[in-house]
Every structure is written in C-alpha cells, then in structure tokens.
Design an enzyme around this catalytic site. Structure first.
Site, PDB file in Angstrom:
ATOM      1  N   ASN A   6       9.715  12.636 -18.157  1.00 14.09           N
ATOM      2  CA  ASN A   6      10.158  12.668 -19.829  1.00 14.09           C
ATOM      3  C   ASN A   6       8.929  12.492 -20.555  1.00 14.09           C
ATOM      4  O   ASN A   6       8.238  11.527 -20.758  1.00 14.09           O
ATOM      5  CB  ASN A   6      10.960  11.709 -19.978  1.00 14.09           C
ATOM      6  CG  ASN A   6      11.660  11.803 -21.325  1.00 14.09           C
ATOM      7  OD1 ASN A   6      11.507  12.766 -22.053  1.00 14.09           O
ATOM      8  ND2 ASN A   6      12.420  10.708 -21.760  1.00 14.09           N
ATOM      9  N   LEU A   7       8.607  13.736 -21.400  1.00 11.27           N
ATOM     10  CA  LEU A   7       7.333  13.776 -22.111  1.00 11.27           C
ATOM     11  C   LEU A   7       7.594  13.069 -23.583  1.00 11.27           C
ATOM     12  O   LEU A   7       6.639  12.982 -24.110  1.00 11.27           O
ATOM     13  CB  LEU A   7       6.705  15.140 -22.428  1.00 11.27           C
ATOM     14  CG  LEU A   7       6.228  15.885 -20.887  1.00 11.27           C
ATOM     15  CD1 LEU A   7       5.650  17.217 -21.217  1.00 11.27           C
ATOM     16  CD2 LEU A   7       5.501  14.894 -20.047  1.00 11.27           C
ATOM     17  N   LYS A   8       8.946  12.855 -23.657  1.00 15.13           N
ATOM     18  CA  LYS A   8       9.217  12.276 -24.997  1.00 15.13           C
ATOM     19  C   LYS A   8       8.500  13.002 -26.278  1.00 15.13           C
ATOM     20  O   LYS A   8       8.691  14.218 -26.075  1.00 15.13           O
ATOM     21  CB  LYS A   8       9.022  10.771 -25.088  1.00 15.13           C
ATOM     22  CG  LYS A   8       9.643   9.963 -23.890  1.00 15.13           C
ATOM     23  CD  LYS A   8       9.494   8.576 -24.082  1.00 15.13           C
ATOM     24  CE  LYS A   8      10.413   7.793 -22.987  1.00 15.13           C
ATOM     25  NZ  LYS A   8      10.368   6.299 -23.435  1.00 15.13           N
ATOM     26  N   HIS A  85      20.065   9.081 -23.216  1.00 16.94           N
ATOM     27  CA  HIS A  85      18.867   8.385 -22.879  1.00 16.94           C
ATOM     28  C   HIS A  85      18.971   6.916 -24.003  1.00 16.94           C
ATOM     29  O   HIS A  85      19.442   7.477 -25.388  1.00 16.94           O
ATOM     30  CB  HIS A  85      17.429   8.956 -23.348  1.00 16.94           C
ATOM     31  CG  HIS A  85      16.190   8.132 -22.808  1.00 16.94           C
ATOM     32  ND1 HIS A  85      15.641   7.408 -23.642  1.00 16.94           N
ATOM     33  CD2 HIS A  85      15.517   8.087 -21.673  1.00 16.94           C
ATOM     34  CE1 HIS A  85      14.681   6.963 -23.186  1.00 16.94           C
ATOM     35  NE2 HIS A  85      14.670   7.508 -21.985  1.00 16.94           N
ATOM     36  N   GLU A 133      18.516   2.477 -16.664  1.00 15.56           N
ATOM     37  CA  GLU A 133      17.387   2.044 -17.517  1.00 15.56           C
ATOM     38  C   GLU A 133      17.584   1.186 -18.560  1.00 15.56           C
ATOM     39  O   GLU A 133      18.052   1.277 -19.616  1.00 15.56           O
ATOM     40  CB  GLU A 133      16.965   3.355 -18.148  1.00 15.56           C
ATOM     41  CG  GLU A 133      16.068   4.301 -17.438  1.00 15.56           C
ATOM     42  CD  GLU A 133      15.542   5.550 -18.405  1.00 15.56           C
ATOM     43  OE1 GLU A 133      14.622   5.769 -18.042  1.00 15.56           O
ATOM     44  OE2 GLU A 133      16.139   5.937 -19.492  1.00 15.56           O
ATOM     45  N   ILE A 138      11.812  -0.258 -20.909  1.00 16.68           N
ATOM     46  CA  ILE A 138      11.177   0.973 -20.994  1.00 16.68           C
ATOM     47  C   ILE A 138       9.764   0.976 -21.504  1.00 16.68           C
ATOM     48  O   ILE A 138       9.562   0.112 -22.759  1.00 16.68           O
ATOM     49  CB  ILE A 138      12.384   2.043 -21.949  1.00 16.68           C
ATOM     50  CG1 ILE A 138      13.266   2.250 -21.085  1.00 16.68           C
ATOM     51  CG2 ILE A 138      11.456   3.120 -22.308  1.00 16.68           C
ATOM     52  CD1 ILE A 138      14.305   2.877 -21.854  1.00 16.68           C
ATOM     53  N   GLY A 173       9.767   1.396 -16.766  1.00 15.37           N
ATOM     54  CA  GLY A 173       8.692   0.760 -16.213  1.00 15.37           C
ATOM     55  C   GLY A 173       8.123   1.708 -14.889  1.00 15.37           C
ATOM     56  O   GLY A 173       7.456   1.140 -14.404  1.00 15.37           O
ATOM     57  N   ALA A 194       7.935   8.261 -17.892  1.00 15.93           N
ATOM     58  CA  ALA A 194       7.518   9.071 -19.057  1.00 15.93           C
ATOM     59  C   ALA A 194       5.955   8.568 -19.304  1.00 15.93           C
ATOM     60  O   ALA A 194       5.124   9.281 -18.930  1.00 15.93           O
ATOM     61  CB  ALA A 194       8.322   8.457 -20.295  1.00 15.93           C
ATOM     62  N   SER A 195       5.670   7.432 -19.745  1.00 15.57           N
ATOM     63  CA  SER A 195       4.022   7.197 -20.130  1.00 15.57           C
ATOM     64  C   SER A 195       3.428   7.070 -18.887  1.00 15.57           C
ATOM     65  O   SER A 195       2.051   7.389 -18.908  1.00 15.57           O
ATOM     66  CB  SER A 195       4.220   5.809 -20.881  1.00 15.57           C
ATOM     67  OG  SER A 195       4.843   4.737 -20.009  1.00 15.57           O
TER      68      SER A 195
END
Length: 214
Positions: A6-8, A85, A133, A138, A173, A194-195
């Site tokens: 997920n690139l958010k 989400h 999640e 997150i 995470g 994501a991150s």
C-alpha cells in the site's frame, strides 16, 4: 503468500515501486500487488504488476461527486481493492455496499479490521479476504505477528468460524522476511505493508528480502 504493498500518500515514485514489485514477483513467483493513489492506477497497471486500488466507494454510477467509483478503478487497470483500512474506516453497511460495488466491477476485495471480533463481522459480508491490522502498530516497524500474535491467531479462528474459505492477511508493522514468515506460522495467507517498501531507499531490495524465505 500474497504480498500487498500500500503506497498510501507517501512521497515515493509509484512507478519505480511497481517496477520493483513486478520484477521480484516475476523472479520469485510470489504474488505481489501494489496499491497506489487512484490517479496513478493506469501508470502502475502499465508496468505489468498486479494493481489494486486503495478504496472504492459504496456507490454506483450517479451523482456522487468525490467518490471513488469501482468501475473507474477497474477501467484504469485495477484488479482488486482494499476496503475499511484503519485510515479510511467505513460503517458496516457501507462496507457491504462497497463490496457489492467491487463485485459488480470484477474487483477482488480485502477488508481490513482491527481485531478478531471485527474480522468475524466483516467475514460474514463475503469478501475475498480479510486483513487484521491493529491501528496502534501501523507504521511503527513493530509487526503484529510478534507484538501480539494472539490477535493474528484469533483473527484466523474468527474468520474460519464464519467462512473457512476466506483467508486472513496480516498487516501493521510488517517490513522484513522474518515478519512475513512469522505471520505465515500464525495462519496468515499474506501480508499488507506500506512504509517498509514505499519508504525504502531500495524498494526492490526490500521486497526481495521480504520474500526470500518463501
């Protein structure tokens, strides 16, 4: 294992991440998908990577200014969508309507939930998959699979009690190969992250590390 990146709204190069994901998926045979911003869907799909949208609205064609139409996402190349989400929560009735919208457009669905109780509730709405999640983890780099493994095991049990054919993914995470393997040991069929990729200096290396143990 299914890996959904997920690139958010992170300030990354979405095409570069998508190309990295496509390369790693091709080399390893692991199913890897990328969920960019809606405006980037067609560019990401053009790389050949499996492309998901971050959200579709619980609406059809009509007077719905500002909504994300499922048919438009599919037309831009998306094959699936995240829903509910923790950064874009929906009421249960809206999740149901968004699932039906995605179904009409031929999109696969993953519905996110905070805990096993919510996983059971959304599984009853017949998504293709659910993801657990805990929102407090997150973006922390602390994976739920090790911080609170009971949550993952409980989510797997909750989904199976409602519909054993709906797989559970693990999010919050996740960033390393050890995290992915720990999630698999707990019964997860995939991960959301994501991150760990979108903020990585080398997204391809991050993804290669993630799936190296599979």
């Amino acid at each position: 294992m299914f890996v959904l990146v997920n690139l958010k709204t992170y300030p990354c190069d979405p095409v570069a991440v998508a190309e990295a994901a496509h390369g790693v998926a091709t080399e390893t045979g692991v199913q890897i998908a990328v969920a960019p911003q809606t405006a980037h869907l067609d560019r990401i799909a053009a790389t050949g990577v499996e492309t998901w949208t971050q959200h579709v609205s619980p609406v059809g064609h009509g007077s719905h200014t500002g909504s994300s139409l499922a048919e438009a996402a599919a037309g831009a190349g998306a094959t699936g969508t995240l829903l509910n989400h923790s950064e874009n929560r929906l009421k249960l009735a809206d999740i149901d309507d968004a699932l039906r919208a995605a179904e009409r457009a031929g999109l696969e669905t993953v519905v996110c939930a905070n805990n096993p109780r919510q996983v059971g509730a959304v599984t009853a709405l017949e998504p293709d998959a659910v993801a657990v999640e805990p929102p407090e983890l997150i973006g922390t780099g602390t994976p739920v699979s090790t911080a609170d493994p009971d949550v993952v095991e409980g989510a797997v049990e909750a989904a199976a009690a409602v519909d054993p054919d709906v797989p559970v993914l693990c999010g919050a995470g996740i960033s390393t190969g050890d995290d992915l393997l720990a999630a698999r040991e707990l019964g997860s069929k995939g991960v959301l992250l994501a991150s760990g990729v979108a903020k990585a200096d080398d997204p391809r290396a991050a993804l290669s590390d993630l799936v190296a143990g599979l």
